[in-house]
Design a protein around this motif. Structure first.
Motif, mmCIF file in Angstrom:
data_model
loop_
_atom_site.group_PDB
_atom_site.id
_atom_site.type_symbol
_atom_site.label_atom_id
_atom_site.label_comp_id
_atom_site.label_asym_id
_atom_site.label_seq_id
_atom_site.Cartn_x
_atom_site.Cartn_y
_atom_site.Cartn_z
ATOM 1 N N ALA A 131 0.834 -1.210 0.000
ATOM 2 C CA ALA A 131 0.000 0.000 0.000
ATOM 3 C C ALA A 131 0.866 1.256 0.000
ATOM 4 O O ALA A 131 0.476 2.282 -0.534
ATOM 5 C CB ALA A 131 -0.915 -0.012 1.218
ATOM 6 N N ALA A 132 2.041 1.164 0.601
ATOM 7 C CA ALA A 132 2.934 2.321 0.638
ATOM 8 C C ALA A 132 4.369 1.866 0.446
ATOM 9 O O ALA A 132 4.801 0.876 1.043
ATOM 10 C CB ALA A 132 2.793 3.060 1.964
ATOM 11 N N THR A 133 5.086 2.582 -0.406
ATOM 12 C CA THR A 133 6.509 2.319 -0.595
ATOM 13 C C THR A 133 7.256 3.634 -0.399
ATOM 14 O O THR A 133 6.963 4.629 -1.066
ATOM 15 C CB THR A 133 6.786 1.753 -2.002
ATOM 16 O OG1 THR A 133 6.028 0.557 -2.158
ATOM 17 C CG2 THR A 133 8.261 1.420 -2.192
ATOM 18 N N ILE A 134 8.181 3.632 0.539
ATOM 19 C CA ILE A 134 8.958 4.831 0.843
ATOM 20 C C ILE A 134 10.404 4.558 0.481
ATOM 21 O O ILE A 134 10.992 3.585 0.961
ATOM 22 C CB ILE A 134 8.873 5.171 2.349
ATOM 23 C CG1 ILE A 134 7.408 5.341 2.774
ATOM 24 C CG2 ILE A 134 9.691 6.422 2.678
ATOM 25 C CD1 ILE A 134 7.148 4.951 4.200
ATOM 26 N N THR A 135 10.961 5.385 -0.385
ATOM 27 C CA THR A 135 12.386 5.275 -0.695
ATOM 28 C C THR A 135 13.048 6.508 -0.098
ATOM 29 O O THR A 135 12.607 7.637 -0.341
ATOM 30 C CB THR A 135 12.612 5.217 -2.213
ATOM 31 O OG1 THR A 135 11.727 4.234 -2.752
ATOM 32 C CG2 THR A 135 14.040 4.821 -2.548
ATOM 33 N N MET A 136 14.047 6.301 0.720
ATOM 34 C CA MET A 136 14.658 7.423 1.440
ATOM 35 C C MET A 136 16.137 7.156 1.692
ATOM 36 O O MET A 136 16.600 6.020 1.537
ATOM 37 C CB MET A 136 13.923 7.656 2.770
ATOM 38 C CG MET A 136 14.002 6.473 3.731
ATOM 39 S SD MET A 136 12.972 6.703 5.191
ATOM 40 C CE MET A 136 13.931 7.923 6.054
ATOM 41 N N PRO A 137 16.894 8.181 2.070
ATOM 42 C CA PRO A 137 18.308 7.945 2.365
ATOM 43 C C PRO A 137 18.453 6.934 3.512
ATOM 44 O O PRO A 137 17.765 7.049 4.537
ATOM 45 C CB PRO A 137 18.819 9.320 2.796
ATOM 46 C CG PRO A 137 17.866 10.292 2.202
ATOM 47 C CD PRO A 137 16.534 9.603 2.209
ATOM 48 N N SER A 138 19.333 5.962 3.329
ATOM 49 C CA SER A 138 19.488 4.935 4.370
ATOM 50 C C SER A 138 20.025 5.541 5.670
ATOM 51 O O SER A 138 19.673 5.095 6.759
ATOM 52 C CB SER A 138 20.379 3.800 3.875
ATOM 53 O OG SER A 138 21.584 4.305 3.353
ATOM 54 N N ALA A 139 20.856 6.587 5.541
ATOM 55 C CA ALA A 139 21.409 7.212 6.742
ATOM 56 C C ALA A 139 20.316 7.938 7.533
ATOM 57 O O ALA A 139 20.347 7.969 8.770
ATOM 58 C CB ALA A 139 22.512 8.195 6.366
#
Lengths: 14, 257
Positions: free
Chosen positions: B134-142
């Protein structure tokens, strides 16, 4: 109080 | 037999470092598509799934399916003997008692060689269904690592709420509460800082921070991390590696309130 689910209850044995 | 040569030992060092506190003994399943690993932690709350595709190695040769049962503590000891930049070659016979690791320095003529005794590991393999999240968040791993670390100082668990407004990481503890709100963000100069939120329906789930902090040990493997959520299913935390290889963690949500 929250309980912790088990991963095995979501994914079936292959 | 298996023969798999990695350009840099660093990749395997980082992968093993990221999972060794979660799982101790596991099978490295080798076949012509690459080297895979699937293992649950002792408490069966989290699942690690690693895939190093054959394309990540050069060359890669594996004629038959071979399961290498390895203690990750032992593997860590041996990998510490490799320099990050060393070329690493994994070798095993078809019915092996040991796995052989060769570290070659590109700069010097040093070649070191180690054998690790294998173990018989009877591991149950779980089928992970293809899920439309339902939700996919791509973000900086740090950034994700920082959020987990910061909130774990206050509470044992975090609720992750994803809506049109963005994603909110919330925690409640004895000394008070904390929340971090992120919105979609595009940085043209530094795309590794992008936050992308792909939402089909609002999601709210609660997870143990202890496990998330543990998953974040993989942050050094990839600039970005992908979080996939659907109500009432395990969270997927994915660190993508080159050549479609990956390190994934699944975490069962907390139930009730």
């Amino acid at each position: 109080k929250q309980g912790q689910g088990s991963i095995a209850s979501f994914f079936k044995k292959a | 037999m298996l023969e798999a040569r990695l350009e840099q030992a660093n990749l395997l060092k980082k992968v093993v470092d990221a999972i060794k506190d979660l799982v101790q003994d596991c099978n490295f399943d080798c076949n012509d598509s690459g080297i895979a690993l699937q293992a649950m932690d002792n408490s069966h709350v989290a699942l690690v799934s690693m895939m190093l595709k054959s394309e990540s190695f050069s060359p890669f040769r594996c004629d038959r399916n071979i399961a290498l049962g390895i203690n990750l503590g032992s593997l860590t000891k041996v990998l510490r003997c490799a320099q990050n930049e060393d070329i690493l070659t994994l070798k095993a016979e078809d019915a092996p008692d040991v796995v052989n690791l060769v570290f070659e320095s590109a700069e010097t003529d040093r070649i070191s060689e180690y054998d690790i005794k294998l173990m018989d590991i009877d591991q149950e393999h779980l089928g992970i269904p293809e899920t439309e999240y339902a939700a996919t968040i791509t973000m900086p791993s740090a950034e994700f690592q920082r959020i987990c670390r910061d909130l774990s100082a206050l509470s044992e668990s975090v609720s992750i709420e994803c809506s049109k407004e963005g994603v909110k990481f919330n925690c409640q503890g004895d000394i008070g509460s904390g929340s971090i709100h992120l919105r979609s963000h595009t940085n043209v100069d530094k795309p590794e800082l992008n936050v992308e939120i792909d939402l089909t329906e609002p999601v709210s789930l609660t997870f143990s921070l202890k496990y998330l902090v543990n998953f974040c040990k993989a942050s050094g493997l990839s600039n970005q991390v992908k979080l996939c959520l659907s109500n009432e299913v395990p969270l997927l935390v994915e660190y993508a590696l080159s050549n479609n290889s990956y390190l994934r963690f699944y975490l069962a949500p907390k139930i009730g309130d």
